[in-house]
Design a protein around this motif. Structure first.
Motif, PDB file in Angstrom:
ATOM      1  N   SER A 145       0.807   4.366  13.027  1.00  0.00           N
ATOM      2  CA  SER A 145       2.187   4.886  14.618  1.00  0.00           C
ATOM      3  C   SER A 145       2.789   6.535  13.787  1.00  0.00           C
ATOM      4  N   LYS A 173      -3.136   5.131  18.816  1.00  0.00           N
ATOM      5  CA  LYS A 173      -3.095   4.246  17.471  1.00  0.00           C
ATOM      6  C   LYS A 173      -3.197   3.751  17.875  1.00  0.00           C
ATOM      7  N   PRO A 174      -4.290   3.246  16.810  1.00  0.00           N
ATOM      8  CA  PRO A 174      -4.484   3.457  15.462  1.00  0.00           C
ATOM      9  C   PRO A 174      -5.069   4.715  15.500  1.00  0.00           C
TER      10      PRO A 174
END
Length: 389
Positions: free
Chosen positions: A141, A121-122
């Motif tokens: 997330s 992430k991201p």
């Protein structure tokens, strides 16, 4: 030679074609703009014959790809275009230039089964064949994924009604590592030797770290001087892998904090879309279309010396996602232009056909971008009259 297609043909491009009497494919768009009797219109067969003589081809829109695939197979253009239009194929082409870069292709039908925890992430998810930030989403997330999946699902039917599959295909998506850093858009052509010739470099301004819109792009002497040599070298390596020649492209790049150049995508056969490539003339005074067709190279040293302290940008006045375009009854273009002290050109767009109501080009001091930044953070509803329901 030119192939003209929707969504937009600018007056500047039309005048360029008329002045040169350059061969233009006699399709519906060309006839609409020039009339059926324009002497430079070419039938399909004539256009194919001329392209076989090695004449360079330019299209203002990737909507032309279907015709190219059908008629210009012997030129090799369809396969070259396919390498760049399919972002998964493109990532494979340059994989060893960026070891460790994470990406994966996923069918639209399988998105509901995607495990977001499998990706760092991201990450970004977008159509494998796409355009104009359509269907592009950032996932910060695992908990963010259901919202993004719902947004993608809701967008699919709307996008399919506006663009052909050759421009935006929503059957397959790419999930890839989010590239952090500054973003740039480069108009470039590869000459008969395969060497890249950069015609403009635009910095992409964002309202926030989560912004993936195309609201503001601008160029300046500092941007050109800083990145010209480095981007030229990088594009030369990329172009050699794809064996490019007589090939125009609009390339989107990011540069991370370590200075690594990582491409976002390559848009083939054209420069900046919606004829935003005209910004090159507004900013630097030369015609990017004729430079490509004639194989000319900008004398950047002298050009930049004439434009010290100035920046030229474009505002893409898009409609906020929570506004139904059909409900817009009036647009205050006068007030929009008045927000800039030196507007250069305002293009009115049919908001009932596309979720954009204007493209506004303006000149500002290079050290003071407030006029663009203020609208970068606006929903632009102040310029719209919306019918109550």
């Amino acid at each position: 030679m030119f192939i003209l297609e929707a969504p937009y043909v600018s007056d500047f491009l039309k005048q360029t074609i008329a002045d040169r009497k350059a061969p233009v494919l006699a399709n519906e768009m060309a006839i609409r703009h020039f009339g059926p009797d324009a002497p430079f219109l070419c039938t399909d067969d004539d256009f194919v014959a001329r392209s076989g003589q090695g004449l360079p081809v330019y299209s203002n829109s990737e909507n032309a790809i279907d015709w190219i695939n059908t008629h210009l197979g012997t030129t090799g253009l369809p396969d070259t275009i396919g390498v760049f239009k399919d972002k998964i194929r493109f990532r494979e082409l340059i994989r060893d230039m960026h070891p460790g870069y994470v990406f994966k292709g996923v069918d639209f039908a399988e998105l509901e089964h995607l495990d977001p925890s499998a990706f760092p992430k991201p990450f970004i998810i977008k159509p494998a064949v796409g355009f104009f930030s359509l269907g592009v989403h950032k996932v910060d997330s695992d908990e963010d994924w259901p919202r993004v999946l719902e947004a993608i699902t809701n967008e699919v039917s709307r996008i399919r009604s506006q663009y052909p599959d050759q421009v935006v295909c929503l059957d397959r998506f790419i999930v890839e590592e989010c590239i952090q850093g500054e973003e740039f858009a480069v108009d470039v052509y590869f000459d008969h030797k395969g060497e890249p010739v950069i015609l403009n470099i635009l910095g992409h301004l964002f309202a926030s770290a989560d912004d993936v819109s195309d609201r503001v792009y601008l160029t300046s002497p500092t941007i050109i001087r800083t990145w010209l040599d480095r981007f030229t070298a990088y594009l030369g390596e990329m172009g050699s892998r794809a064996h490019l020649s007589h090939f125009p492209a609009h390339v989107e790049l990011r540069v991370d904090k370590e200075g690594h150049i990582i491409p976002i995508e390559v848009n083939p056969m054209r420069f900046a879309g919606w004829c935003v490539a005209d910004l090159t003339f507004h900013a630097w005074g030369f015609n990017p279309y004729t430079y490509y067709l004639d194989g000319n190279k900008p004398d950047w040293e002298s050009i930049l010396a004439e434009h010290e302290g100035q920046a030229v940008g474009v505002l893409v006045a898009d409609v906020a996602a929570d506004v139904d375009c059909a409900s817009i009854t009036r647009i205050d273009y006068t007030s929009l232009a008045a927000r800039f002290s030196n507007p250069l050109e305002l293009r009115r767009i049919d908001v009932h056909e596309y979720p954009v109501f204007a493209f506004l080009f303006a000149r500002v001091p290079e050290n003071d971008l407030r006029e663009f930044r203020e609208l970068l953070h606006s929903d632009l509803k102040e310029f719209l009259t919306i019918a109550r329901t």
